[in-house]
Design a protein around this motif. Sequence first.
Motif, PDB file in Angstrom:
ATOM      1  N   SER A 101      12.508 -19.194 -45.063  1.00 57.85           N
ATOM      2  CA  SER A 101      11.134 -19.609 -45.319  1.00 57.85           C
ATOM      3  C   SER A 101      10.740 -19.173 -46.716  1.00 57.85           C
ATOM      4  CB  SER A 101      10.161 -19.032 -44.279  1.00 57.85           C
ATOM      5  OG  SER A 101       9.801 -17.707 -44.615  1.00 57.85           O
ATOM      6  N   THR A 102       9.521 -19.523 -47.117  1.00 57.49           N
ATOM      7  CA  THR A 102       9.053 -19.181 -48.462  1.00 57.49           C
ATOM      8  C   THR A 102       8.744 -17.694 -48.609  1.00 57.49           C
ATOM      9  OG1 THR A 102       6.834 -19.831 -47.772  1.00 57.49           O
ATOM     10  CG2 THR A 102       8.118 -21.458 -48.998  1.00 57.49           C
ATOM     11  N   ASN A 103       8.765 -16.920 -47.517  1.00 58.50           N
ATOM     12  CA  ASN A 103       8.543 -15.490 -47.691  1.00 58.50           C
ATOM     13  C   ASN A 103       9.820 -14.763 -48.128  1.00 58.50           C
ATOM     14  OD1 ASN A 103       9.860 -15.570 -45.247  1.00 58.50           O
ATOM     15  ND2 ASN A 103       8.452 -14.224 -44.160  1.00 58.50           N
ATOM     16  N   HIS A 148      17.278 -15.176 -52.934  1.00 57.13           N
ATOM     17  CA  HIS A 148      17.788 -14.886 -51.586  1.00 57.13           C
ATOM     18  C   HIS A 148      17.890 -16.154 -50.759  1.00 57.13           C
ATOM     19  CE1 HIS A 148      16.443 -10.386 -51.897  1.00 57.13           C
ATOM     20  NE2 HIS A 148      17.543 -10.659 -52.586  1.00 57.13           N
ATOM     21  N   ARG A 149      16.910 -17.073 -50.943  1.00 60.78           N
ATOM     22  CA  ARG A 149      16.977 -18.352 -50.233  1.00 60.78           C
ATOM     23  C   ARG A 149      18.218 -19.131 -50.638  1.00 60.78           C
ATOM     24  NH1 ARG A 149      11.376 -19.274 -51.175  1.00 60.78           N
ATOM     25  NH2 ARG A 149      11.813 -21.020 -52.565  1.00 60.78           N
ATOM     26  N   ARG A 172      21.314 -17.623 -49.114  1.00 58.28           N
ATOM     27  CA  ARG A 172      21.376 -17.872 -47.670  1.00 58.28           C
ATOM     28  C   ARG A 172      21.753 -19.323 -47.385  1.00 58.28           C
ATOM     29  NH1 ARG A 172      17.090 -14.759 -44.130  1.00 58.28           N
ATOM     30  NH2 ARG A 172      18.136 -13.155 -45.346  1.00 58.28           N
ATOM     31  N   ILE A 173      21.161 -20.255 -48.126  1.00 56.90           N
ATOM     32  CA  ILE A 173      21.493 -21.677 -47.940  1.00 56.90           C
ATOM     33  C   ILE A 173      22.976 -21.913 -48.229  1.00 56.90           C
ATOM     34  CG2 ILE A 173      21.120 -23.991 -48.875  1.00 56.90           C
ATOM     35  CD1 ILE A 173      18.150 -23.100 -49.304  1.00 56.90           C
ATOM     36  N   LYS A 174      23.474 -21.280 -49.272  1.00 52.54           N
ATOM     37  CA  LYS A 174      24.895 -21.418 -49.626  1.00 52.54           C
ATOM     38  C   LYS A 174      25.789 -20.931 -48.488  1.00 52.54           C
ATOM     39  CE  LYS A 174      28.076 -20.046 -53.353  1.00 52.54           C
ATOM     40  NZ  LYS A 174      28.195 -19.233 -54.595  1.00 52.54           N
TER      41      LYS A 174
END
Length: 202
Positions: free
Chosen positions: A60-62, A67-68, A71-73
Motif C-alpha cells: 500500500s502507499t504507507n 520498499h514497494r 516488494r513488487i519485484k
Amino acid sequence: MFNRTTLLPDLNNKKLSTFLDEFKERIEDKSYLIVCNTISSSLDVYNNLKELNRPVFYLSTNLIPIHRRERIKNIKKLLDKGEKIILVSTQVVEAGVDVDFDVVIRDIGPLDSIIQCAGRCNRNGLKDNGLVYVYSLVPEDNDVLNFGFGKYVYGIPTLEITKKILKEPQYSEGEYFDIVSDYFKLIQQDRSKEKSKSLLIQ
C-alpha cells in the motif's frame, strides 16, 4: 477478442469478518490478489491471513516507494515461478504494476478501477480463465444502507452507479468494454443532473 477473465459480482453487503472466514474455508491452490479500499481494511485482511501456510504479502502507499518497488519485484519473481502467494493491497496495485494472479478479489469501487484490477488476473493469458470477484465489504458495525469502506474513498453516487451496472452474476472479458461505456454514460448523466441542480439553487 480477449477472454482471459470472468468478472463475478456479489454485491450484497458482506462483513469483513464473514469474507475472511469464507475465504479461508474456500481457498484453493491458486495465487490471490485481494484489493481493499482503505489502508485500515487492508491491514485487517493482511493480519488475518498472514498466518496461513503460504506466503502472504502486503502492499500500500504507507510503504515508501523504494520498499514497494522491492516488494513488487519479489512478488513478481515468485509468481513467475508459479508460487501460490497471496497479496493484500490497496488501489496502488491497479496501475503500473505488472503482476499476474490466478484470482483477483476487489472490494467495490468505480467500475473502471475494477476492470483495472481485472488486468492483474491471468494477465498473460496462460491460464484457461482467471476469476475476478467483486464484493461490497463493510465493517462489523456497518449500517446495511451504506457502502462500507468504499464510500470513504469514492463517495456513494459512484458506487451506486457501479452496482446499477453490475446486475448480472457474471461478465466475460469480451463484455467489459460495453459495461464500462454504460458506466461512463451514467456518470456523465449524474454529473449533468448535479450541475442542473446547482444552477437551479443559484
